[in-house]
Write a protein that holds these residues in place. Structure first.
Motif, PDB file in Angstrom:
ATOM      1  N   LYS A   4       0.828  -1.185  -0.018  1.00 11.64           N
ATOM      2  CA  LYS A   4       0.025  -0.115   0.114  1.00 11.64           C
ATOM      3  C   LYS A   4       0.912   1.344  -0.015  1.00 11.64           C
ATOM      4  O   LYS A   4       0.623   2.112  -0.412  1.00 11.64           O
ATOM      5  N   ALA A   5       2.065   1.286   0.697  1.00 13.76           N
ATOM      6  CA  ALA A   5       2.955   2.542   0.761  1.00 13.76           C
ATOM      7  C   ALA A   5       3.638   2.524  -0.346  1.00 13.76           C
ATOM      8  O   ALA A   5       3.647   3.723  -1.042  1.00 13.76           O
ATOM      9  N   LEU A   6       3.858   1.518  -1.062  1.00 10.61           N
ATOM     10  CA  LEU A   6       4.610   1.529  -2.495  1.00 10.61           C
ATOM     11  C   LEU A   6       3.543   2.155  -3.398  1.00 10.61           C
ATOM     12  O   LEU A   6       4.010   3.112  -4.268  1.00 10.61           O
ATOM     13  N   ALA A   7       2.426   1.612  -3.433  1.00  6.56           N
ATOM     14  CA  ALA A   7       1.432   2.288  -4.462  1.00  6.56           C
ATOM     15  C   ALA A   7       0.978   3.578  -4.260  1.00  6.56           C
ATOM     16  O   ALA A   7       0.596   4.309  -5.205  1.00  6.56           O
ATOM     17  N   GLU A   8       1.266   4.058  -3.013  1.00  8.71           N
ATOM     18  CA  GLU A   8       0.733   5.600  -2.712  1.00  8.71           C
ATOM     19  C   GLU A   8       1.955   6.606  -2.617  1.00  8.71           C
ATOM     20  O   GLU A   8       1.612   7.696  -2.372  1.00  8.71           O
ATOM     21  N   GLY A   9       2.931   5.955  -3.185  1.00  2.00           N
ATOM     22  CA  GLY A   9       4.230   6.788  -3.191  1.00  2.00           C
ATOM     23  C   GLY A   9       4.967   6.917  -2.268  1.00  2.00           C
ATOM     24  O   GLY A   9       5.744   8.085  -2.049  1.00  2.00           O
ATOM     25  N   LYS A  10       4.652   6.367  -0.966  1.00  5.53           N
ATOM     26  CA  LYS A  10       5.188   6.621   0.478  1.00  5.53           C
ATOM     27  C   LYS A  10       6.545   5.586   0.448  1.00  5.53           C
ATOM     28  O   LYS A  10       6.662   4.692   0.994  1.00  5.53           O
ATOM     29  N   TYR A  11       7.448   5.913  -0.444  1.00  3.75           N
ATOM     30  CA  TYR A  11       8.791   5.233  -0.521  1.00  3.75           C
ATOM     31  C   TYR A  11       9.381   4.899   0.751  1.00  3.75           C
ATOM     32  O   TYR A  11       9.938   4.236   1.089  1.00  3.75           O
ATOM     33  N   PHE A  14      18.610  -4.521  -7.499  1.00  7.42           N
ATOM     34  CA  PHE A  14      19.049  -3.397  -6.592  1.00  7.42           C
ATOM     35  C   PHE A  14      19.226  -4.174  -5.126  1.00  7.42           C
ATOM     36  O   PHE A  14      18.584  -4.934  -4.750  1.00  7.42           O
ATOM     37  N   ASN A  15      20.408  -3.633  -4.551  1.00  4.79           N
ATOM     38  CA  ASN A  15      20.720  -4.270  -3.463  1.00  4.79           C
ATOM     39  C   ASN A  15      21.033  -3.256  -2.299  1.00  4.79           C
ATOM     40  O   ASN A  15      21.686  -2.064  -2.482  1.00  4.79           O
ATOM     41  N   GLY A  16      20.393  -3.531  -1.289  1.00  2.25           N
ATOM     42  CA  GLY A  16      20.506  -2.706   0.080  1.00  2.25           C
ATOM     43  C   GLY A  16      19.386  -1.377  -0.077  1.00  2.25           C
ATOM     44  O   GLY A  16      18.679  -1.231  -1.159  1.00  2.25           O
ATOM     45  N   LYS A  17      18.975  -1.143   1.002  1.00  2.00           N
ATOM     46  CA  LYS A  17      17.925  -0.045   1.172  1.00  2.00           C
ATOM     47  C   LYS A  17      18.079   1.312   0.232  1.00  2.00           C
ATOM     48  O   LYS A  17      17.184   1.737  -0.480  1.00  2.00           O
ATOM     49  N   ALA A  18      19.498   1.882   0.443  1.00  2.00           N
ATOM     50  CA  ALA A  18      19.696   3.197  -0.230  1.00  2.00           C
ATOM     51  C   ALA A  18      19.384   2.966  -1.823  1.00  2.00           C
ATOM     52  O   ALA A  18      18.727   3.780  -2.427  1.00  2.00           O
ATOM     53  N   GLU A  19      20.247   1.591  -2.298  1.00  2.00           N
ATOM     54  CA  GLU A  19      19.863   1.503  -3.862  1.00  2.00           C
ATOM     55  C   GLU A  19      18.620   1.298  -4.235  1.00  2.00           C
ATOM     56  O   GLU A  19      18.136   1.961  -5.067  1.00  2.00           O
ATOM     57  N   LEU A  20      17.720   0.619  -3.492  1.00  3.67           N
ATOM     58  CA  LEU A  20      16.158   0.273  -3.774  1.00  3.67           C
ATOM     59  C   LEU A  20      15.466   1.410  -3.647  1.00  3.67           C
ATOM     60  O   LEU A  20      14.775   1.787  -4.516  1.00  3.67           O
ATOM     61  N   TYR A  21      15.755   2.402  -2.655  1.00  2.00           N
ATOM     62  CA  TYR A  21      14.943   3.572  -2.579  1.00  2.00           C
ATOM     63  C   TYR A  21      15.305   4.512  -3.996  1.00  2.00           C
ATOM     64  O   TYR A  21      14.153   5.141  -4.447  1.00  2.00           O
ATOM     65  N   ILE A  59      13.140   3.151  -6.617  1.00  2.00           N
ATOM     66  CA  ILE A  59      11.550   3.131  -6.650  1.00  2.00           C
ATOM     67  C   ILE A  59      11.256   4.592  -6.692  1.00  2.00           C
ATOM     68  O   ILE A  59      10.210   4.905  -7.238  1.00  2.00           O
ATOM     69  N   SER A  60      11.946   5.461  -6.175  1.00  2.00           N
ATOM     70  CA  SER A  60      11.670   6.766  -6.010  1.00  2.00           C
ATOM     71  C   SER A  60      11.704   7.523  -7.421  1.00  2.00           C
ATOM     72  O   SER A  60      10.916   8.545  -7.468  1.00  2.00           O
ATOM     73  N   SER A  61      12.349   7.042  -8.228  1.00  2.74           N
ATOM     74  CA  SER A  61      12.483   7.392  -9.683  1.00  2.74           C
ATOM     75  C   SER A  61      11.541   6.730 -10.755  1.00  2.74           C
ATOM     76  O   SER A  61      10.866   7.136 -11.633  1.00  2.74           O
ATOM     77  N   GLY A 105       4.554   7.760 -12.271  1.00  2.00           N
ATOM     78  CA  GLY A 105       3.820   7.452 -13.547  1.00  2.00           C
ATOM     79  C   GLY A 105       3.342   5.972 -13.572  1.00  2.00           C
ATOM     80  O   GLY A 105       2.912   5.392 -14.622  1.00  2.00           O
ATOM     81  N   ILE A 106       3.512   5.105 -12.602  1.00  3.31           N
ATOM     82  CA  ILE A 106       3.147   3.788 -12.646  1.00  3.31           C
ATOM     83  C   ILE A 106       1.974   3.524 -11.496  1.00  3.31           C
ATOM     84  O   ILE A 106       1.995   4.084 -10.414  1.00  3.31           O
ATOM     85  N   THR A 107       1.059   2.825 -12.067  1.00  3.25           N
ATOM     86  CA  THR A 107       0.061   2.486 -11.206  1.00  3.25           C
ATOM     87  C   THR A 107      -0.208   0.894 -11.231  1.00  3.25           C
ATOM     88  O   THR A 107      -0.152   0.288 -12.264  1.00  3.25           O
ATOM     89  N   PHE A 108      -0.205   0.134  -9.970  1.00  2.00           N
ATOM     90  CA  PHE A 108      -0.169  -1.144 -10.158  1.00  2.00           C
ATOM     91  C   PHE A 108      -1.513  -1.527  -9.398  1.00  2.00           C
ATOM     92  O   PHE A 108      -2.033  -0.967  -8.296  1.00  2.00           O
ATOM     93  N   THR A 109      -2.168  -2.555  -9.639  1.00  2.00           N
ATOM     94  CA  THR A 109      -3.411  -3.322  -8.872  1.00  2.00           C
ATOM     95  C   THR A 109      -2.907  -4.802  -8.599  1.00  2.00           C
ATOM     96  O   THR A 109      -2.620  -5.472  -9.535  1.00  2.00           O
ATOM     97  N   THR A 110      -2.867  -5.166  -7.594  1.00  2.00           N
ATOM     98  CA  THR A 110      -2.777  -6.537  -7.052  1.00  2.00           C
ATOM     99  C   THR A 110      -4.176  -7.238  -7.156  1.00  2.00           C
ATOM    100  O   THR A 110      -5.307  -6.563  -6.825  1.00  2.00           O
ATOM    101  N   GLU A 111      -4.180  -8.209  -7.843  1.00  2.00           N
ATOM    102  CA  GLU A 111      -5.533  -8.926  -8.235  1.00  2.00           C
ATOM    103  C   GLU A 111      -5.503 -10.149  -7.371  1.00  2.00           C
ATOM    104  O   GLU A 111      -6.651 -10.577  -6.873  1.00  2.00           O
ATOM    105  N   ASN A 112      -4.308 -10.653  -6.745  1.00  2.00           N
ATOM    106  CA  ASN A 112      -4.395 -11.729  -5.865  1.00  2.00           C
ATOM    107  C   ASN A 112      -3.027 -12.186  -5.137  1.00  2.00           C
ATOM    108  O   ASN A 112      -2.013 -11.388  -5.785  1.00  2.00           O
ATOM    109  N   HIS A 113      -2.930 -12.430  -3.936  1.00  2.00           N
ATOM    110  CA  HIS A 113      -1.680 -12.825  -3.532  1.00  2.00           C
ATOM    111  C   HIS A 113      -1.811 -14.293  -2.593  1.00  2.00           C
ATOM    112  O   HIS A 113      -2.933 -14.390  -2.251  1.00  2.00           O
ATOM    113  N   ILE A 114      -0.853 -14.786  -2.665  1.00  2.00           N
ATOM    114  CA  ILE A 114      -0.870 -16.193  -2.133  1.00  2.00           C
ATOM    115  C   ILE A 114       0.237 -16.113  -0.971  1.00  2.00           C
ATOM    116  O   ILE A 114       1.628 -15.951  -1.332  1.00  2.00           O
ATOM    117  N   LYS A 115      -0.013 -16.510   0.581  1.00  2.00           N
ATOM    118  CA  LYS A 115       1.044 -16.593   1.626  1.00  2.00           C
ATOM    119  C   LYS A 115       1.651 -18.131   1.733  1.00  2.00           C
ATOM    120  O   LYS A 115       0.426 -18.841   1.667  1.00  2.00           O
TER     121      LYS A 115
END
Length: 109
Positions: free
Chosen positions: A12-19, A40-47, A50-52, A56-66
């Motif tokens: 949810k945070a990722l979808a809302e741009g709360k990186y 991408f390795n490590g928090k700094a590189e991943l941040y 994703i922040s760039s 302009g990306i919208t994603f919708t989770t249709e299903n998830h399996i745990k």
């Protein structure tokens, strides 16, 4: 909080741009692999990624399996760039370690 709850909150945070919030759910040595693309390795590189890349990306989770320390997510992603829209399907495999996201393997078609 169990892995499914963490997945839901982080996604949810990722979808809302709360990186910054998203990154708090990740281990320091998080590994995010875009299969056939870059890893991408490590928090700094991943941040930085994703922040760039997620502008302009919208994603919708249709299903998830745990299952145990994994959550498999299926969905649709729409990328808006230069006035054009591209829709793709995706499957992300989220791996958890000690209540944190330790790896994401992302397949986009």
């Amino acid at each position: 909080m169990n892995n499914q709850d963490i997945f839901i909150k982080a996604n949810k945070a990722l979808a809302e741009g709360k990186y910054v919030e998203f990154i708090t759910y990740c281990t320091e040595d998080i590994k995010w692999e875009n299969v056939g693309e870059k890893t991408f390795n490590g928090k700094a590189e991943l941040y930085k990624y994703i922040s760039s890349a997620y502008e302009g990306i919208t994603f919708t989770t249709e299903n998830h399996i745990k299952e145990d320390d994994f959550v498999v997510e299926l969905g649709q992603i729409v990328v808006e760039k230069n006035g054009e829209s591209k829709r793709s399907s995706y499957c992300d495999v989220w791996n958890f370690k000690a209540g944190m996201i330790s790896q994401v393997t992302s397949f986009v078609i």
